[in-house]
Design a protein around this motif. Structure first.
Motif, PDB file in Angstrom:
ATOM      1  N   VAL A   1      -0.507  87.507  -2.780  1.00  0.00           N
ATOM      2  CA  VAL A   1      -1.744  88.149  -3.388  1.00  0.00           C
ATOM      3  C   VAL A   1      -2.128  89.486  -2.744  1.00  0.00           C
ATOM      4  O   VAL A   1      -2.086  89.611  -1.619  1.00  0.00           O
ATOM      5  CB  VAL A   1      -3.020  87.187  -3.205  1.00  0.00           C
ATOM      6  CG1 VAL A   1      -4.324  87.703  -3.668  1.00  0.00           C
ATOM      7  CG2 VAL A   1      -2.984  85.914  -3.687  1.00  0.00           C
TER       8      VAL A   1
ATOM      9  N   ARG B   1       3.603  90.019 -11.998  1.00  0.00           N
ATOM     10  CA  ARG B   1       2.475  90.030 -11.312  1.00  0.00           C
ATOM     11  C   ARG B   1       1.318  89.805 -12.540  1.00  0.00           C
ATOM     12  O   ARG B   1       1.322  90.608 -13.204  1.00  0.00           O
ATOM     13  CB  ARG B   1       2.146  91.185 -10.542  1.00  0.00           C
ATOM     14  CG  ARG B   1       0.761  91.571  -9.954  1.00  0.00           C
ATOM     15  CD  ARG B   1       0.855  92.728  -8.869  1.00  0.00           C
ATOM     16  NE  ARG B   1       2.071  92.448  -7.954  1.00  0.00           N
ATOM     17  CZ  ARG B   1       1.840  91.648  -6.948  1.00  0.00           C
ATOM     18  NH1 ARG B   1       0.936  91.031  -6.700  1.00  0.00           N
ATOM     19  NH2 ARG B   1       2.987  91.729  -6.094  1.00  0.00           N
ATOM     20  N   GLY B   2       0.159  89.194 -11.832  1.00  0.00           N
ATOM     21  CA  GLY B   2      -0.774  88.812 -12.967  1.00  0.00           C
ATOM     22  C   GLY B   2      -1.961  90.082 -12.753  1.00  0.00           C
ATOM     23  O   GLY B   2      -1.959  90.420 -11.644  1.00  0.00           O
ATOM     24  N   ALA B   3      -2.844  89.970 -13.581  1.00  0.00           N
ATOM     25  CA  ALA B   3      -3.901  91.050 -13.401  1.00  0.00           C
ATOM     26  C   ALA B   3      -4.884  90.520 -12.259  1.00  0.00           C
ATOM     27  O   ALA B   3      -5.435  91.514 -11.616  1.00  0.00           O
ATOM     28  CB  ALA B   3      -4.750  91.085 -14.548  1.00  0.00           C
ATOM     29  N   ASN B   4      -4.726  89.243 -11.957  1.00  0.00           N
ATOM     30  CA  ASN B   4      -5.468  88.823 -10.874  1.00  0.00           C
ATOM     31  C   ASN B   4      -4.965  89.061  -9.363  1.00  0.00           C
ATOM     32  O   ASN B   4      -5.696  88.860  -8.348  1.00  0.00           O
ATOM     33  CB  ASN B   4      -5.909  87.404 -10.878  1.00  0.00           C
ATOM     34  CG  ASN B   4      -4.522  86.603 -10.681  1.00  0.00           C
ATOM     35  OD1 ASN B   4      -3.547  87.253 -10.808  1.00  0.00           O
ATOM     36  ND2 ASN B   4      -4.646  85.221 -10.703  1.00  0.00           N
ATOM     37  N   GLY B   5      -3.778  89.836  -9.467  1.00  0.00           N
ATOM     38  CA  GLY B   5      -3.237  90.290  -8.185  1.00  0.00           C
ATOM     39  C   GLY B   5      -2.211  89.319  -7.461  1.00  0.00           C
ATOM     40  O   GLY B   5      -1.305  89.742  -6.629  1.00  0.00           O
TER      41      GLY B   5
END
Length: 137
Positions: free
Chosen positions: A22, A54-58
């Motif tokens: 994260v 990698r997701g937009a949420n980190g």
């Protein structure tokens, strides 16, 4: 730019290093270092490939593939990689985990190009998840 695709790998056995992290807010030099380390890792003996998302949420997951445990250890001990790991702990990561696994079997699938361009029919179905209901195949 090429279309995304899974890493092209040899037949097993080989090793996978799964790094899940994260990120902290901001770049703080991460992007430049990440690009540099990717090129550096790709030049290391025993490096086979990498998959990353990698997701937009980190949350990011990077899986690097290696011929053997000695190759993984050499990469871990590489001076520039050691410095980057310290930077990661200090600046770039809120949390991370790392797992090393031996790959014994691997499967892959690629849709034929002629099927990718055809329009697939849509359908709707009712599925019961209760007792006696039929589950989708």
């Amino acid at each position: 730019m090429t279309d995304p695709a899974p890493a092209s790998l040899p037949a097993p056995p080989y090793y996978a290093v799964v790094f899940t992290a994260v990120r902290t807010p901001g770049d703080n030099g991460y992007g430049e270092t990440d690009e540099r380390l990717f090129r550096l890792a790709a030049d290391q003996p025993g490096f086979l490939g990498v998959d990353a998302a990698r997701g937009a949420n980190g949350l990011g997951i990077t899986v690097s593939y290696w011929r053997d445990e000695d190759s993984i250890a050499a990469w871990r001990d590489h001076a520039e990689h050691t410095l980057a790991r310290a930077q990661g702990r200090e600046h770039w990561y809120a949390s991370f985990s790392l797992h090393v696994a031996k790959v014994e079997r691997a499967y892959e699938f690629t849709r034929p190009a002629d099927v990718q361009t055809r329009r697939r029919p849509s359908f709707s179905a009712s599925v019961s998840h209760g007792g006696g209901g039929r589950r989708p195949a």
